[in-house]
Enzyme design. Structure first.
Site, PDB file in Angstrom:
ATOM      1  N   ASP A  34      23.919 -18.485  70.474  1.00  9.99           N
ATOM      2  CA  ASP A  34      24.688 -18.973  71.620  1.00  9.99           C
ATOM      3  C   ASP A  34      24.314 -20.430  71.852  1.00  9.99           C
ATOM      4  OD1 ASP A  34      25.611 -19.387  74.425  1.00  9.99           O
ATOM      5  OD2 ASP A  34      25.972 -17.226  74.375  1.00  9.99           O
ATOM      6  N   ILE A  61      28.618 -22.385  67.214  1.00 10.67           N
ATOM      7  CA  ILE A  61      29.292 -21.682  66.106  1.00 10.67           C
ATOM      8  C   ILE A  61      30.143 -22.626  65.258  1.00 10.67           C
ATOM      9  CG2 ILE A  61      29.308 -19.356  67.118  1.00 10.67           C
ATOM     10  CD1 ILE A  61      32.295 -19.927  67.914  1.00 10.67           C
ATOM     11  N   LEU A  82      31.566 -12.795  69.704  1.00 11.64           N
ATOM     12  CA  LEU A  82      32.109 -12.874  71.072  1.00 11.64           C
ATOM     13  C   LEU A  82      32.171 -14.301  71.599  1.00 11.64           C
ATOM     14  CD1 LEU A  82      29.963 -10.161  71.081  1.00 11.64           C
ATOM     15  CD2 LEU A  82      31.264  -9.802  73.174  1.00 11.64           C
ATOM     16  N   SER A  86      36.380 -18.796  77.640  1.00  7.66           N
ATOM     17  CA  SER A  86      37.030 -17.543  78.034  1.00  7.66           C
ATOM     18  C   SER A  86      37.859 -17.602  79.323  1.00  7.66           C
ATOM     19  CB  SER A  86      35.955 -16.458  78.184  1.00  7.66           C
ATOM     20  OG  SER A  86      35.124 -16.752  79.291  1.00  7.66           O
ATOM     21  N   THR A 131      41.037 -10.173  72.927  1.00  8.69           N
ATOM     22  CA  THR A 131      41.536  -9.832  74.260  1.00  8.69           C
ATOM     23  C   THR A 131      42.959  -9.287  74.192  1.00  8.69           C
ATOM     24  OG1 THR A 131      42.300 -10.880  76.303  1.00  8.69           O
ATOM     25  CG2 THR A 131      42.124 -12.304  74.427  1.00  8.69           C
ATOM     26  N   ASP A 132      43.340  -8.522  75.212  1.00  6.70           N
ATOM     27  CA  ASP A 132      44.725  -8.032  75.282  1.00  6.70           C
ATOM     28  C   ASP A 132      45.700  -9.164  75.609  1.00  6.70           C
ATOM     29  OD1 ASP A 132      44.082  -8.476  77.951  1.00  6.70           O
ATOM     30  OD2 ASP A 132      44.716  -6.499  78.661  1.00  6.70           O
ATOM     31  N   GLU A 133      45.160 -10.332  76.035  1.00  8.73           N
ATOM     32  CA  GLU A 133      46.050 -11.415  76.472  1.00  8.73           C
ATOM     33  C   GLU A 133      46.872 -11.994  75.318  1.00  8.73           C
ATOM     34  OE1 GLU A 133      44.406 -14.055  79.412  1.00  8.73           O
ATOM     35  OE2 GLU A 133      42.967 -12.553  80.065  1.00  8.73           O
ATOM     36  N   TYR A 156      44.332 -20.437  76.406  1.00  9.41           N
ATOM     37  CA  TYR A 156      43.253 -19.486  76.072  1.00  9.41           C
ATOM     38  C   TYR A 156      43.775 -18.399  75.137  1.00  9.41           C
ATOM     39  CZ  TYR A 156      40.395 -15.270  76.627  1.00  9.41           C
ATOM     40  OH  TYR A 156      39.676 -14.124  76.383  1.00  9.41           O
ATOM     41  N   LYS A 160      42.891 -17.504  71.185  1.00 10.52           N
ATOM     42  CA  LYS A 160      42.363 -16.204  70.746  1.00 10.52           C
ATOM     43  C   LYS A 160      43.314 -15.582  69.714  1.00 10.52           C
ATOM     44  CE  LYS A 160      39.203 -14.164  71.961  1.00 10.52           C
ATOM     45  NZ  LYS A 160      37.770 -14.166  71.524  1.00 10.52           N
TER      46      LYS A 160
HETATM   47  P1  NAD Z   1      31.752 -15.767  78.699  1.00 19.03           P
HETATM   48  O1  NAD Z   1      32.501 -17.017  78.966  1.00 19.03           O
HETATM   49  O2  NAD Z   1      31.040 -15.079  79.814  1.00 19.03           O
HETATM   50  O3  NAD Z   1      30.663 -16.024  77.552  1.00 19.03           O
HETATM   51  C1  NAD Z   1      30.935 -16.781  76.409  1.00 19.03           C
HETATM   52  C2  NAD Z   1      29.622 -17.083  75.719  1.00 19.03           C
HETATM   53  O4  NAD Z   1      29.908 -17.823  74.523  1.00 19.03           O
HETATM   54  C3  NAD Z   1      28.670 -17.943  76.549  1.00 19.03           C
HETATM   55  O5  NAD Z   1      27.369 -17.423  76.483  1.00 19.03           O
HETATM   56  C4  NAD Z   1      28.748 -19.313  75.882  1.00 19.03           C
HETATM   57  O6  NAD Z   1      27.552 -20.066  76.008  1.00 19.03           O
HETATM   58  C5  NAD Z   1      29.023 -18.913  74.439  1.00 19.03           C
HETATM   59  N1  NAD Z   1      29.667 -20.001  73.682  1.00 19.03           N
HETATM   60  C6  NAD Z   1      30.772 -20.718  74.056  1.00 19.03           C
HETATM   61  N2  NAD Z   1      31.047 -21.643  73.122  1.00 19.03           N
HETATM   62  C7  NAD Z   1      30.125 -21.488  72.128  1.00 19.03           C
HETATM   63  C8  NAD Z   1      29.893 -22.152  70.893  1.00 19.03           C
HETATM   64  N3  NAD Z   1      30.665 -23.169  70.485  1.00 19.03           N
HETATM   65  N4  NAD Z   1      28.851 -21.728  70.125  1.00 19.03           N
HETATM   66  C9  NAD Z   1      28.051 -20.710  70.530  1.00 19.03           C
HETATM   67  N5  NAD Z   1      28.222 -20.071  71.703  1.00 19.03           N
HETATM   68  C10 NAD Z   1      29.244 -20.450  72.489  1.00 19.03           C
HETATM   69  O7  NAD Z   1      32.799 -14.795  77.996  1.00 19.03           O
HETATM   70  P2  NAD Z   1      32.972 -13.217  78.115  1.00 19.03           P
HETATM   71  O8  NAD Z   1      33.821 -12.916  79.295  1.00 19.03           O
HETATM   72  O9  NAD Z   1      31.647 -12.582  77.971  1.00 19.03           O
HETATM   73  O10 NAD Z   1      33.858 -12.934  76.812  1.00 19.03           O
HETATM   74  C11 NAD Z   1      33.232 -12.703  75.560  1.00 19.03           C
HETATM   75  C12 NAD Z   1      34.307 -12.468  74.523  1.00 19.03           C
HETATM   76  O11 NAD Z   1      35.093 -11.331  74.898  1.00 19.03           O
HETATM   77  C13 NAD Z   1      35.283 -13.625  74.357  1.00 19.03           C
HETATM   78  O12 NAD Z   1      35.581 -13.752  72.983  1.00 19.03           O
HETATM   79  C14 NAD Z   1      36.512 -13.195  75.145  1.00 19.03           C
HETATM   80  O13 NAD Z   1      37.680 -13.765  74.614  1.00 19.03           O
HETATM   81  C15 NAD Z   1      36.473 -11.694  74.945  1.00 19.03           C
HETATM   82  N6  NAD Z   1      37.080 -10.894  76.029  1.00 19.03           N
HETATM   83  C16 NAD Z   1      36.739 -11.104  77.326  1.00 19.03           C
HETATM   84  C17 NAD Z   1      37.296 -10.305  78.328  1.00 19.03           C
HETATM   85  C18 NAD Z   1      36.905 -10.481  79.773  1.00 19.03           C
HETATM   86  O14 NAD Z   1      37.497  -9.823  80.636  1.00 19.03           O
HETATM   87  N7  NAD Z   1      35.922 -11.290  80.106  1.00 19.03           N
HETATM   88  C19 NAD Z   1      38.206  -9.300  77.993  1.00 19.03           C
HETATM   89  C20 NAD Z   1      38.534  -9.116  76.634  1.00 19.03           C
HETATM   90  C21 NAD Z   1      37.955  -9.911  75.654  1.00 19.03           C
HETATM   91  P1  TYD Z   2      40.856 -13.838  85.855  1.00 21.02           P
HETATM   92  O1  TYD Z   2      39.632 -13.123  86.338  1.00 21.02           O
HETATM   93  O2  TYD Z   2      40.805 -15.322  85.695  1.00 21.02           O
HETATM   94  O3  TYD Z   2      41.271 -13.116  84.487  1.00 21.02           O
HETATM   95  P2  TYD Z   2      42.612 -13.325  83.574  1.00 21.02           P
HETATM   96  O4  TYD Z   2      43.402 -14.446  84.082  1.00 21.02           O
HETATM   97  O5  TYD Z   2      42.033 -13.605  82.239  1.00 21.02           O
HETATM   98  O6  TYD Z   2      43.328 -12.019  83.660  1.00 21.02           O
HETATM   99  O7  TYD Z   2      42.056 -13.503  86.841  1.00 21.02           O
HETATM  100  C1  TYD Z   2      42.447 -12.175  87.117  1.00 21.02           C
HETATM  101  C2  TYD Z   2      43.689 -12.237  87.987  1.00 21.02           C
HETATM  102  O8  TYD Z   2      43.341 -12.797  89.258  1.00 21.02           O
HETATM  103  C3  TYD Z   2      44.783 -13.120  87.413  1.00 21.02           C
HETATM  104  O9  TYD Z   2      46.054 -12.535  87.691  1.00 21.02           O
HETATM  105  C4  TYD Z   2      44.650 -14.423  88.195  1.00 21.02           C
HETATM  106  C5  TYD Z   2      44.117 -13.971  89.542  1.00 21.02           C
HETATM  107  N1  TYD Z   2      43.225 -14.948  90.227  1.00 21.02           N
HETATM  108  C6  TYD Z   2      43.510 -15.344  91.534  1.00 21.02           C
HETATM  109  O10 TYD Z   2      44.498 -14.889  92.169  1.00 21.02           O
HETATM  110  N2  TYD Z   2      42.682 -16.247  92.134  1.00 21.02           N
HETATM  111  C7  TYD Z   2      41.596 -16.777  91.490  1.00 21.02           C
HETATM  112  O11 TYD Z   2      40.878 -17.617  92.081  1.00 21.02           O
HETATM  113  C8  TYD Z   2      41.309 -16.348  90.157  1.00 21.02           C
HETATM  114  C9  TYD Z   2      40.123 -16.894  89.406  1.00 21.02           C
HETATM  115  C10 TYD Z   2      42.154 -15.420  89.566  1.00 21.02           C
END
Ligand code: NAD
Ligand code: TYD
Length: 350
Positions: A34, A61, A82, A86, A131-133, A156, A160
């Site tokens: 990381d 990375i 991962l 994000s 991600t599902d996005e 984003y 992905k």
């Molecule tokens: P996060 O933003 O909390 O963590 C990302 C991590 O990656 C951090 O520790 C950051 O320091 C590290 N990182 C970023 N750039 C880097 C680089 N260039 N080299 C090395 N490390 C680096 O993200 P998260 O929410 O834990 O998501 C993790 C993964 O899961 C992502 O690939 C995201 O697309 C995917 N994902 C997230 C969600 C969600 O709801 N959070 C849902 C589905 C998939």
């Molecule tokens: P988020 O947690 O950013 O996840 P994602 O956009 O990847 O789904 O947002 C979840 C939902 O909440 C999304 O529809 C956007 C909304 N949202 C707000 O209404 N206010 C906020 O300040 C944030 C961060 C998100």
């Protein structure tokens, strides 16, 4: 014995996954790579940092030569990738860094693994966490299936989607041993308070406005982060090469309804009159290109590999709110400094 490189292990989902693997598999060596961006926090892993089967390596990375060296130093035979930028809102302001990390970073890892494994892919695995996005936005009906055509809208999700395509291209072109999972929105402990749930829990505690985008009617499908980590564990061990698995818990919430649940829970746990914090709800300008609805169908994962979520949402959100209330130091440490600047710029507050 396996030497698993987990990238992004200091982030939200990565830290839960690293903890699960380190504790559950004492014979595996987990190497957490990381670079520690604003979202990476070694505090998330304090409880396992001294375990003999765990190593942290600070590395970007995108730095191909350094990544190759890590493969050599630790004889990496599996990758669970991962690391990513994000947050959708940040991607709207700065798409370039999302392309750099999410696309070029993934490509750099693929290249390093392909080079170091030298065509011998036996017992090797490159697991890409997505991600599902990438599937875009749904109307009122229907679900995302593994076969749903990609239709990303935000920088984003576009980045992905591109990384997913590169992973598949490596499988199809080089016979590279890959697996991909696409998960719905996660919630739980250690999530950076730029995302809806931790941001709003924190603001409710501090009596600060709750910036609801648009009418609050967008729908997200929420999964407890530990269940995502459990699913990754199952797919890592049992997933079929070249396959994609959707991960989700059939748990859709309109933002505004979810926000009201958070408000009630925080108010109750803080001994306030339940619902009094609804006055903090502030409707603000909608997010540009805001996807209307996400809903994931994870039947394939259930039928093929037997995974199901372990927790009902009511229990998960209660646990999550309690964790943030009990870990105020964690929140204060990350919301001082740069976060204040981010918050002011993102939400136009002085
Ligand atoms: P996060 O933003 O909390 O963590 C990302 C991590 O990656 C951090 O520790 C950051 O320091 C590290 N990182 C970023 N750039 C880097 C680089 N260039 N080299 C090395 N490390 C680096 O993200 P998260 O929410 O834990 O998501 C993790 C993964 O899961 C992502 O690939 C995201 O697309 C995917 N994902 C997230 C969600 C969600 O709801 N959070 C849902 C589905 C998939
Ligand atoms: P988020 O947690 O950013 O996840 P994602 O956009 O990847 O789904 O947002 C979840 C939902 O909440 C999304 O529809 C956007 C909304 N949202 C707000 O209404 N206010 C906020 O300040 C944030 C961060 C998100």
């Amino acid at each position: 014995m396996k030497n698993i490189l987990v990238t992004g292990g200091a982030g939200f989902i990565g830290s839960h996954l690293v903890r699960l693997l380190v504790n559950k598999y004492p014979k595996y060596h987990i190497v957490n790579m990381d670079v520690l961006t604003y979202a990476g926090n070694l505090e998330n892993l304090k409880d396992i940092q001294d375990k003999v089967n765990y190593t942290f390596v600070k590395c970007d990375i995108c730095d191909l030569e350094k990544v190759k060296q890590v493969f050599k130093d630790y004889q990496i035979d599996s990758v669970i990738h991962l690391a990513a930028e994000s947050h959708v809102d940040r991607s709207i302001k700065d798409p370039f860094s999302f392309a750099q990390t999410n696309i070029m970073g993934t490509l750099s890892l693929l290249q390093a693994a392909k080079f170091e494994w030298q065509g011998d892919f036996k017992d090797k695995l490159f697991y890409h966490v997505s991600t599902d996005e990438v599937y875009g936005s749904l109307g009122e009906d229907g679900y995302f299936l593994e076969t749903t055509a990609y239709d990303p809208h935000s920088p984003y999700s576009a980045s992905k989607a591109s990384s997913d395509h590169f992973v598949r291209a490596f499988h199809d072109t080089y016979g590279f041993p890959t697996v991909i999972s696409n998960c719905s929105n996660n919630y739980g402990s250690f999530q950076f308070p730029e995302k809806l749930i931790p941001l709003f829990i924190n603001n409710i505690c501090l009596n600060k406005p709750l910036p609801v985008y648009g009418k609050g009617e967008n729908v997200r499908d929420w999964l407890f982060v530990n269940d995502h980590a459990r699913a990754i564990d199952v797919i890592f061990h049992k997933g079929r090469l070249g396959e994609t698995y959707n991960i989700g818990g059939f748990n859709e919430w309109k933002n505004i309804d979810l926000i009201k649940v958070m408000i009630k829970t925080v108010d109750r746990l803080l001994g306030r009159e339940e619902g009094v914090s609804e006055k903090l709800i502030t409707y603000v300008t909608d997010r540009a290109g805001h996807d209307v609805r996400y809903a994931i169908d994870s039947t394939k994962l259930k039928n093929e590999l037997g995974w199901e979520p372990s927790l009902q949402f009511e229990e998960g959100i209660e646990k999550t709110v309690k964790w943030y209330l009990e870990n105020k130091d964690w929140m204060e440490n990350i919301t001082s400094g740069d976060y204040q600047k981010y918050y002011k710029e993102m939400y136009n507050v002085n």
